[in-house]
Write a protein that holds these residues in place. Sequence first.
Motif, mmCIF file in Angstrom:
data_model
loop_
_atom_site.group_PDB
_atom_site.id
_atom_site.type_symbol
_atom_site.label_atom_id
_atom_site.label_comp_id
_atom_site.label_asym_id
_atom_site.label_seq_id
_atom_site.Cartn_x
_atom_site.Cartn_y
_atom_site.Cartn_z
ATOM 1 N N LEU A 9 33.261 -9.376 29.053
ATOM 2 C CA LEU A 9 32.619 -9.039 27.469
ATOM 3 C C LEU A 9 32.682 -7.741 27.124
ATOM 4 N N CYS A 10 32.775 -6.658 28.034
ATOM 5 C CA CYS A 10 32.134 -5.217 28.079
ATOM 6 C C CYS A 10 33.688 -4.711 27.205
ATOM 7 N N PHE A 11 34.972 -5.394 27.756
ATOM 8 C CA PHE A 11 35.982 -4.854 27.686
ATOM 9 C C PHE A 11 36.246 -5.764 26.014
ATOM 10 N N ALA A 12 35.885 -6.355 26.031
ATOM 11 C CA ALA A 12 36.073 -7.989 24.652
ATOM 12 C C ALA A 12 35.636 -6.654 23.587
ATOM 13 N N PHE A 13 34.227 -6.740 23.786
ATOM 14 C CA PHE A 13 32.835 -5.909 22.681
ATOM 15 C C PHE A 13 34.126 -4.716 22.141
ATOM 16 N N SER A 14 34.374 -3.198 23.428
ATOM 17 C CA SER A 14 34.699 -2.474 23.269
ATOM 18 C C SER A 14 36.580 -2.201 22.458
ATOM 19 N N LEU A 15 37.087 -3.191 22.931
ATOM 20 C CA LEU A 15 38.210 -3.782 21.890
ATOM 21 C C LEU A 15 38.210 -4.353 20.527
ATOM 22 N N CYS A 16 36.553 -5.128 20.385
ATOM 23 C CA CYS A 16 36.306 -5.286 19.137
ATOM 24 C C CYS A 16 36.417 -3.718 18.083
ATOM 25 N N ILE A 17 35.391 -3.183 18.473
ATOM 26 C CA ILE A 17 35.355 -1.928 17.963
ATOM 27 C C ILE A 17 36.338 -0.912 18.198
ATOM 28 N N GLU A 18 37.365 -1.031 18.695
ATOM 29 C CA GLU A 18 37.902 0.185 18.513
ATOM 30 C C GLU A 18 39.386 -0.694 17.327
ATOM 31 N N LEU A 19 39.408 -1.554 17.737
ATOM 32 C CA LEU A 19 40.023 -2.448 16.589
ATOM 33 C C LEU A 19 39.208 -1.899 14.895
ATOM 34 N N THR A 20 37.762 -2.260 14.578
ATOM 35 C CA THR A 20 37.124 -2.107 13.371
ATOM 36 C C THR A 20 37.820 -0.730 12.899
ATOM 37 N N GLN A 21 37.324 0.046 13.855
ATOM 38 C CA GLN A 21 37.628 1.970 13.239
ATOM 39 C C GLN A 21 39.823 1.955 12.977
ATOM 40 N N LEU A 22 39.931 1.524 14.031
ATOM 41 C CA LEU A 22 41.129 1.641 13.011
ATOM 42 C C LEU A 22 41.454 0.525 12.173
ATOM 43 N N ILE A 23 41.277 -0.660 11.954
ATOM 44 C CA ILE A 23 41.191 -1.291 10.165
ATOM 45 C C ILE A 23 40.465 -0.385 9.591
ATOM 46 N N PHE A 24 39.730 0.105 9.145
ATOM 47 C CA PHE A 24 38.194 0.497 8.600
ATOM 48 C C PHE A 24 39.225 2.216 7.987
ATOM 49 N N ARG A 25 39.685 2.680 9.638
ATOM 50 C CA ARG A 25 40.027 4.000 9.260
ATOM 51 C C ARG A 25 38.509 4.795 10.227
ATOM 52 N N VAL A 26 38.403 5.025 10.372
ATOM 53 C CA VAL A 26 36.859 5.970 10.930
ATOM 54 C C VAL A 26 36.901 6.265 11.645
ATOM 55 N N GLY A 27 37.223 6.917 12.763
ATOM 56 C CA GLY A 27 36.958 7.088 14.233
ATOM 57 C C GLY A 27 38.419 7.115 13.826
ATOM 58 N N SER A 28 39.852 6.765 15.207
ATOM 59 C CA SER A 28 40.738 6.780 15.539
ATOM 60 C C SER A 28 40.466 4.749 16.906
ATOM 61 N N PHE A 29 41.395 4.394 16.831
ATOM 62 C CA PHE A 29 41.534 2.968 17.563
ATOM 63 C C PHE A 29 42.521 4.159 18.832
ATOM 64 N N ASP A 30 41.262 4.020 20.272
ATOM 65 C CA ASP A 30 42.435 4.406 21.748
ATOM 66 C C ASP A 30 41.946 4.253 22.671
ATOM 67 N N ILE A 31 42.752 3.743 23.607
ATOM 68 C CA ILE A 31 43.240 2.860 24.714
ATOM 69 C C ILE A 31 41.793 3.692 25.865
ATOM 70 N N ASP A 32 42.572 5.141 25.874
ATOM 71 C CA ASP A 32 41.378 5.515 26.684
ATOM 72 C C ASP A 32 39.927 4.917 26.560
ATOM 73 N N ASP A 33 39.119 5.261 25.377
ATOM 74 C CA ASP A 33 37.923 4.424 24.928
ATOM 75 C C ASP A 33 38.178 3.161 25.685
ATOM 76 N N ILE A 34 38.645 2.192 25.511
ATOM 77 C CA ILE A 34 38.216 1.088 26.015
ATOM 78 C C ILE A 34 38.915 0.981 27.295
ATOM 79 N N PHE A 35 39.178 2.016 28.004
ATOM 80 C CA PHE A 35 38.697 2.149 29.078
ATOM 81 C C PHE A 35 37.558 2.768 29.754
ATOM 82 N N LEU A 36 36.979 4.054 28.954
ATOM 83 C CA LEU A 36 35.698 4.503 29.511
ATOM 84 C C LEU A 36 34.533 2.889 29.100
#
Length: 155
Positions: free
Chosen positions: A101-128
């Motif tokens: 669930l933590c992984f999935a929630f982090s992935l959702c946040i990163e995808l949201t940042q990518l789609i709306f172009r606020v911040g960046s999608f970063d696989i390292d953020d998902i890992f951390l």
Amino acid sequence: MIRNTTRNQKLGWVLFIIYLAFLVYFLIFAESLGRDIVQPEYAYNLTLFKEIRRFYIYREQLGMKAFLLNDVGNVVAFMPCGFFLPVVSRRSKQAGNTICLCFAFSLCIELTQLIFRVGSFDIDDIFLNTIGGILGYISYRMVQALRAGRRRREG
């Protein structure tokens, strides 16, 4: 569902919702973190440890604050997620469910940042963030062990 929850679970839900509201604000809307600027192009990193390594190597130039905010901040930001999920959900008492669930929630946040172009999608953020969720779950288990020990001594 609400009737079968304990007082601690209800308090956990309130704290969890407050935590989620703050997290979404800081990761999507915080002007202090440059989230109010929509980037003209998509920004992403799909190479694991690329940004972590970059922030570590250039920590002198970027400043310790940037290094800590990126690397340590991503871990600390998701520790409450790993802690509160087992409090509010019986299914999340299993480590695997909480980690997923933590992984999935982090992935959702990163995808949201990518789609709306606020911040960046970063696989390292998902890992951390997932590491933070794991540490939060470990903290939850430690608190539960302390509570069980106290009950045994009192009982």
